[in-house]
Write an enzyme that holds these catalytic residues in place. Sequence first.
Site, mmCIF file in Angstrom:
data_model
loop_
_atom_site.group_PDB
_atom_site.id
_atom_site.type_symbol
_atom_site.label_atom_id
_atom_site.label_comp_id
_atom_site.label_asym_id
_atom_site.label_seq_id
_atom_site.Cartn_x
_atom_site.Cartn_y
_atom_site.Cartn_z
ATOM 1 N N GLY A 56 -10.195 -2.919 -1.407
ATOM 2 C CA GLY A 56 -11.420 -4.275 -0.793
ATOM 3 C C GLY A 56 -13.216 -3.489 -1.047
ATOM 4 N N ALA A 77 -4.382 2.339 -0.060
ATOM 5 C CA ALA A 77 -5.113 1.506 -1.378
ATOM 6 C C ALA A 77 -5.072 0.506 -1.264
ATOM 7 C CB ALA A 77 -3.671 1.601 -1.972
ATOM 8 N N ASP A 78 -5.440 -0.163 0.290
ATOM 9 C CA ASP A 78 -5.692 -2.004 0.305
ATOM 10 C C ASP A 78 -7.463 -1.642 0.336
ATOM 11 O OD1 ASP A 78 -3.868 -3.087 0.161
ATOM 12 O OD2 ASP A 78 -2.703 -2.299 2.068
ATOM 13 N N LEU A 79 -6.918 -0.365 0.942
ATOM 14 C CA LEU A 79 -9.271 -0.657 1.247
ATOM 15 C C LEU A 79 -9.570 -0.166 1.055
ATOM 16 C CD1 LEU A 79 -9.044 1.731 5.022
ATOM 17 C CD2 LEU A 79 -9.394 -0.720 5.202
ATOM 18 N N ASP A 95 0.734 -1.200 -0.165
ATOM 19 C CA ASP A 95 -0.170 -0.232 -0.058
ATOM 20 C C ASP A 95 0.753 1.351 -0.075
ATOM 21 O OD1 ASP A 95 -2.707 1.312 0.832
ATOM 22 O OD2 ASP A 95 -0.698 2.440 1.903
#
Length: 413
Positions: A190, A185-187, A153
């Site tokens: 998701g 970026a991860d969230l 991320d």
Amino acid sequence: MPTSSLQKTALGHIRVLDLTRVLAGPWCAQNLADLGAEVIKVERPGSGDDTRSWGPPYLRDAEGNNTTEAAYYLAANRGKQAITVDIATPEGQQIIRELAAKSDVVLENYKVGQLKKYGLDYESLKLVKPDLVYCSITGFGQDGPYAHRAGYDFIVQGMGGFMSLTGERDDLPGGGPQKAGVAIADLMTGMYSTIAVMAALTHRDRTGEGQYIDMALLDVQVSMLANMNMNYLASGNAPKRWGNAHPNIVPYQTFATADGHIIVAAGNDGQYKKFVQIGGLPELADDPRFSTNPKRVEHRDVLVPILADMVRRKSKQEWIRLLEEAGVPCGPINTLNEVFEDPQVLARQMQINLPHPTAGQVKLVASPMKLSATPVTYPSAPPLLGQHTGSVLAAVLGYDEQQLQALKAKNII
């Protein structure tokens, strides 16, 4: 699942096989679990999801001792059943194939090509489940020159342009690139993955056709820059960092008060006029340098220090009260203890408490999705490592106790 249960949740008819770990994939799976899907989280025997040990802090038991569940892990895994399977073994691979055959969705975030050598890639699994929805989440996608790079991320926030927009202005003290305080970026990957899975399930329900979903952190980071992307594409000029200020509106930023900080977002000239009147400087509304927003933007370096000095003369709560009464958009900058004590957050029930097998109770953050007919559900706390291995393999695949014990003896589950 009984019909009555299906009617109470949006995704009560869906089973998800979750082969993901860390954040982007588990965040997607948790969204689906909140909406009622049965989510089976598959982890490596002995160690499990990396985030289980990403502490401190750890969840504490009734005596105040640390458990083995890190707070990071707890953030993204509620509502799931946890099983342990060694997918590097033929027997473990067979278990995954059997589970995939009885699932609607497979989520995975392994490196590109890694699951193919185990026969657990989309092309292999769709042979046992032709209408399967299979979602792969990687740093850079399944093709392109960076496809085989590991994706993190923090790195993606930099590569995708976010950090060129975030942080104090380069010409001010402390200026320079800054990452977000959470793994955005991860969230967001998701979240986009959740949407893509839902779209693919809708398509499957209409046509009977499954499909492959290729999600990449870098793609999402580029996409989510929204108006800043368009500022560049429309002008050819790359936007700069503005810290807590706005490039196009003044005043639209943070200010230090006598005892804290506030945000003032004066989106029009009328709101600005009320702001300076409350601050005891009404003459700033008529000054030709500051009377309109374009003029305020042009002369921000003169105006903002004057406003900053004005704001420091009152307390945070006094400013909030006066500005709200006048209809000037504003808000405090809360710490997390203040967030969870905020009357609006309390009214919206954004903290939940769920039973936990070792801690007794665990505090978690609620889903923000509010659906009237099919509300989100919280069937269980984030599971212990392998907590449901026996029950899932028995209920879903029909394994008997002898089979389970044989697999345990070989450290396959």
